[in-house]
Design a protein around this motif. Sequence first.
Motif, mmCIF file in Angstrom:
data_model
loop_
_atom_site.group_PDB
_atom_site.id
_atom_site.type_symbol
_atom_site.label_atom_id
_atom_site.label_comp_id
_atom_site.label_asym_id
_atom_site.label_seq_id
_atom_site.Cartn_x
_atom_site.Cartn_y
_atom_site.Cartn_z
ATOM 1 N N ILE A 7 6.658 8.488 -5.094
ATOM 2 C CA ILE A 7 6.215 9.851 -5.375
ATOM 3 C C ILE A 7 6.826 10.835 -4.366
ATOM 4 C CG2 ILE A 7 4.201 11.383 -5.426
ATOM 5 C CD1 ILE A 7 2.578 9.043 -6.501
ATOM 6 N N ALA A 24 0.817 -1.208 0.000
ATOM 7 C CA ALA A 24 0.000 0.000 0.000
ATOM 8 C C ALA A 24 0.857 1.267 0.000
ATOM 9 C CB ALA A 24 -0.945 -0.010 1.208
ATOM 10 N N SER A 42 3.620 5.505 -2.922
ATOM 11 C CA SER A 42 3.803 6.730 -2.166
ATOM 12 C C SER A 42 5.287 7.011 -1.923
ATOM 13 C CB SER A 42 3.078 6.575 -0.827
ATOM 14 O OG SER A 42 2.692 7.814 -0.345
ATOM 15 N N GLU A 83 -0.402 6.053 6.324
ATOM 16 C CA GLU A 83 0.227 5.033 7.157
ATOM 17 C C GLU A 83 -0.040 5.251 8.638
ATOM 18 O OE1 GLU A 83 4.485 5.094 7.038
ATOM 19 O OE2 GLU A 83 4.590 7.231 6.611
ATOM 20 N N ASP A 84 -0.203 6.506 9.012
ATOM 21 C CA ASP A 84 -0.464 6.758 10.422
ATOM 22 C C ASP A 84 -1.829 6.202 10.820
ATOM 23 O OD1 ASP A 84 0.401 8.067 12.934
ATOM 24 O OD2 ASP A 84 -1.452 9.212 12.620
ATOM 25 N N PRO A 94 2.797 11.830 7.298
ATOM 26 C CA PRO A 94 2.766 10.390 7.026
ATOM 27 C C PRO A 94 2.564 10.147 5.530
ATOM 28 C CG PRO A 94 0.780 11.098 8.195
ATOM 29 C CD PRO A 94 1.682 12.293 8.122
ATOM 30 N N LEU A 95 3.133 9.056 5.042
ATOM 31 C CA LEU A 95 2.939 8.713 3.623
ATOM 32 C C LEU A 95 1.487 8.310 3.397
ATOM 33 C CD1 LEU A 95 6.106 6.532 2.876
ATOM 34 C CD2 LEU A 95 5.674 8.891 2.138
ATOM 35 N N ILE A 96 0.947 8.713 2.243
ATOM 36 C CA ILE A 96 -0.436 8.313 2.014
ATOM 37 C C ILE A 96 -0.463 6.961 1.305
ATOM 38 C CG2 ILE A 96 -0.912 10.766 1.786
ATOM 39 C CD1 ILE A 96 -2.147 10.304 -0.835
ATOM 40 N N LEU A 97 -1.538 6.235 1.509
ATOM 41 C CA LEU A 97 -1.641 4.879 0.966
ATOM 42 C C LEU A 97 -2.041 4.926 -0.502
ATOM 43 C CD1 LEU A 97 -3.585 3.200 3.922
ATOM 44 C CD2 LEU A 97 -1.111 3.380 3.599
ATOM 45 N N ASP A 98 -1.818 3.816 -1.201
ATOM 46 C CA ASP A 98 -2.166 3.764 -2.628
ATOM 47 C C ASP A 98 -3.645 4.032 -2.856
ATOM 48 O OD1 ASP A 98 -2.848 1.368 -1.411
ATOM 49 O OD2 ASP A 98 -2.388 0.136 -3.155
ATOM 50 N N ASP A 121 -1.179 5.178 -13.037
ATOM 51 C CA ASP A 121 -0.621 5.540 -11.752
ATOM 52 C C ASP A 121 -1.663 6.351 -10.978
ATOM 53 O OD1 ASP A 121 0.874 6.348 -9.638
ATOM 54 O OD2 ASP A 121 2.606 6.994 -10.820
ATOM 55 N N LEU A 173 -3.052 13.005 -6.835
ATOM 56 C CA LEU A 173 -2.341 14.156 -6.249
ATOM 57 C C LEU A 173 -2.275 15.301 -7.252
ATOM 58 C CD1 LEU A 173 0.492 12.184 -4.425
ATOM 59 C CD2 LEU A 173 -1.342 13.495 -3.351
ATOM 60 N N ILE A 177 7.170 4.985 9.813
ATOM 61 C CA ILE A 177 6.593 3.956 10.672
ATOM 62 C C ILE A 177 6.947 2.551 10.201
ATOM 63 C CG2 ILE A 177 4.462 3.109 11.681
ATOM 64 C CD1 ILE A 177 3.170 5.772 10.970
ATOM 65 N N TYR A 210 -8.512 2.583 2.489
ATOM 66 C CA TYR A 210 -8.987 1.286 2.968
ATOM 67 C C TYR A 210 -10.003 1.497 4.077
ATOM 68 C CZ TYR A 210 -4.996 -0.661 0.457
ATOM 69 O OH TYR A 210 -4.104 -1.018 -0.518
ATOM 70 N N LEU A 270 -2.370 7.012 -7.880
ATOM 71 C CA LEU A 270 -2.028 7.918 -6.787
ATOM 72 C C LEU A 270 -1.486 9.239 -7.321
ATOM 73 C CD1 LEU A 270 -1.898 8.314 -3.798
ATOM 74 C CD2 LEU A 270 0.367 7.257 -3.770
ATOM 75 N N ARG A 271 -0.600 9.142 -8.332
ATOM 76 C CA ARG A 271 -0.033 10.369 -8.894
ATOM 77 C C ARG A 271 -1.142 11.207 -9.542
ATOM 78 N NH1 ARG A 271 5.495 11.420 -9.892
ATOM 79 N NH2 ARG A 271 5.946 9.204 -9.633
ATOM 80 N N VAL A 294 -3.249 3.619 9.610
ATOM 81 C CA VAL A 294 -3.094 2.169 9.745
ATOM 82 C C VAL A 294 -2.454 1.835 11.091
ATOM 83 C CG1 VAL A 294 -1.890 0.142 8.828
ATOM 84 C CG2 VAL A 294 -2.952 1.782 7.259
#
Lengths: 614, 187
Positions: A592, A585, A589, B66-67, B135-139, B106, B112, A599, B142, B108-109, B69
């Motif tokens: 990019i 997942a 990211s 990710e945070d 935090p990184l964002i997920l694909d 793609d 954004l 984490i 969910y 996610l791109r 999650v």
Amino acid sequence: MEHQKVIQQICADLGNDPKRMMDILWTVQDRLGCIAPASMGLIADLTHTQRVVVEGVVSFYAFFHQEVQGQNVIYLCEDIIDQHAGFNALKETVESCLGIQPGQMTKDGLFSFYLAPSIGMCDQAPAALINQTPVTKLTPTLLKRIINNLRKGKPVAATIPKLGDGNNSHPLIQSMVQNNVRKQGEVLLSGHQNDEGLSKALSLSPAEVIDYVLKADLKGRGGAGYRSAEKWKIAADTPAKSRFLICNADEGEPGTFKDRLLLTERAHQLIEGMTIAAYAIEATQGILYLRAEYRYLQPYLESVLSERRQKALLGENISDTDFDFDIRIQLGAGAYICGEESALISSCEGKRGEPTTKPPFPAVYGYLGLPTIVNNVETFCNLPPILAKGSDWFRSIGTEKSKGTKLLSVCGDCDRPGIYELPMGIKLSEVLSSCGALNTEAVQVGGASGVLIGRSDFDRQLCFEDLPTAGAIMIFNSQRNILKIVNYFMHFFIEESCGYCTPCRVGNVFLKERLDKIMNGLGEPADLEYLRNLSATVRETSRCGLGHTSPNPILSSMENFPLVYAALLKEHPSGEQAGFNIQKALDESRIIAKRRSLIYDPDFSSGEGRGNQE
Amino acid sequence: MSKRKVRIATTSLAGCFGCHMSLLDIDERIVDLMAIAEFDRSPLNDKKTFTRRCDIGLVEGGCCNEDNVHVLKEFRKNCDVLVAVGQCAIMGGLPVMRNAIMHSEDPLRECLDEAYTTSKVLNPSKQIPNDPALPLILDKVYTCAQVVKIDYQIPGCPPSGDTLWAALTALIKNEEPTLDYALIKFD
Ligand SMILES: Cc1cc2nc3c(=O)[nH]c(=O)nc-3n(C[C@H](O)[C@H](O)[C@H](O)COP(=O)(O)O)c2cc1C
Ligand code: SF4
Ligand code: SF4
Ligand code: FES
């Protein structure tokens, strides 16, 4: 503008009638290679409708294309039976010969390539439609030869090895399709087509014909098994200025191809049957709704219609009576859902093939609002022998609740796939032994919407009171992967859902996702419960038969092959879902953002990643 | 000896805090609630970590980064009963609309870009936020149940104060929560 003139001409030829939208679109596509977005507005203006309506129809049907297609169009049948018979090698052949994926066209504009669900050639799989010509028992070698010859401008017909038996070599058909008739039963396939049944019917009153068929206890052969004459009575009793009759030759259920045979070899009997039914309900017009995959039969069927018109068996004053009845052929355009009778009627009216909410049922309010009877090809073909030989004779064949014979389309892992006409109530095990099925593990009875049964059920009877089927018997031996079969059927339903109801449009996707999860080894016991619950929701809350039956393959395989599922399931006590993969997942990211996770990348340089706590 | 208070934790993941605001719509019943329960980790008291194991965890919002999650997994680990509250937690809600970008090479791109560079929304710098602290964002987004096992779901956007009250009091009493038709009828 040249195109504009062509379109004006086409629409004018069809009376600028929006009800004939299917024919208009077919002709436009045949002439101009596609139905370009730019021409939709013009078609809409000419037929006094809106552009969005035209686009709605074009986008609904798999065989209508908005982008220019190649000069040659290849549809490879991707059905599970074809997959077991060598589909992958054929797909690779097309991809390597032409350098394109499904849905694409070659740069030189010579070829387009698509996948199609069951094209009705399951007994001679793997099969393809190339420029609308069926090519069966296809091998990579034959496929390469066809492609090379098409490049040189030689048509498919010039490359196919030899013509099929019976009417398949009729000058108007000229197809390599084989009939594969393995067993001729008493009712449909033996005996002559001599219009004796029609003469008998015309000697009775319409009400007497209905009683006659009611007494024979003929039930519909298209799947639902409704008593035909009862349905006719409803239509006949509905006051109307006229009534309408439709023959359902959409035959889209994967694994079913018996109507193909009847259309090829029993066309006169079929039209005779339709004429008898029309007389019974006092209809003056009818439609034969032919699935586009069987377009190769259309010229022949047209010739049968005109021959019968010449002999006064169709048209005005049939057999010198005051009964008038005529038929036109309506070509479909690649949509399984159009086999559902109300969707079929929508399609005949030139609309998207969406089912309607019932009631009102078509027998009361159908084509253009008229009381309309829709019956299956095989149902109509039963009428002439019933009229000619009597209700009692017909009732003497079959079981208590299922009279007559049934045409079975047998395919898959057996030595003699093809058409078997057997008395209703025959045991499945007898069918398996007559077709030479060895080592059979599972049988899908009734096509994708039917049930997958295992060995302990092979002694069950094929009839309405036990195992009903519109004819499809798909045989799978012990080499086959049960879940892959079920998964294909779910893929099929997802593709073919008309999309109107959320439970069907979305629910089937969720069912397949959960099945994928199990097949990927990530399943948990709770997933079975989820599949059962969601199946019940899809069944209970969908509008038409597609959603009512689409969970069948999952439910029946869970019931009949519990060990196949159990072997793949395990508990994940941590409380985390096995299907979720945080690393995957985050992959995109990371790229990019050009950085790693604070984490979840445990070796993060600071060594202080919060991931340490996990 | 009186029974110990039931310990409740709450969090907002990819949600709008509407569900938490709705919890405050139980109005003066909060006094009754505090008589039998106490809040552990929760934005309501600004406690950022679990001090001890909790009986009930209420989660608003799904997972878009990710945070989310990480926090959700913490909640699963530290709560006996985990409840997804509101459409965002159950089905993804508004944030999940970005999953509709699925036919792109793609997604996610593209998402954004549409949010920050190509859209008409004012963003003179055309920059996509990328502070190292973010935090990184997920694909894709969910739902809670896609990431961890969820015991109960309370529907609504947000569920009304009455709905939350009914569900919460049942859970506190260790009863199977049932919601009357009126509480889950939305139109
Ligand atoms: C999704 C779906 C697909 C169907 N496809 C066909 C078909 O291809 N041919 C057919 O005769 N009936 C099909 N049916 C059944 C028809 O709705 C209808 O019941 C049938 O044509 C009535 O004819 P019968 O009474 O002679 O069987 C389908 C039904 C559903 C729900
Ligand atoms: S059940 Fe499926 S196919 Fe039938 S009307 Fe609903 S969405 Fe369409
Ligand atoms: S469910 Fe509604 S109220 Fe709750 S967080 Fe989501 S958007 Fe906000
Ligand atoms: S269309 Fe979204 S729930 Fe009906």
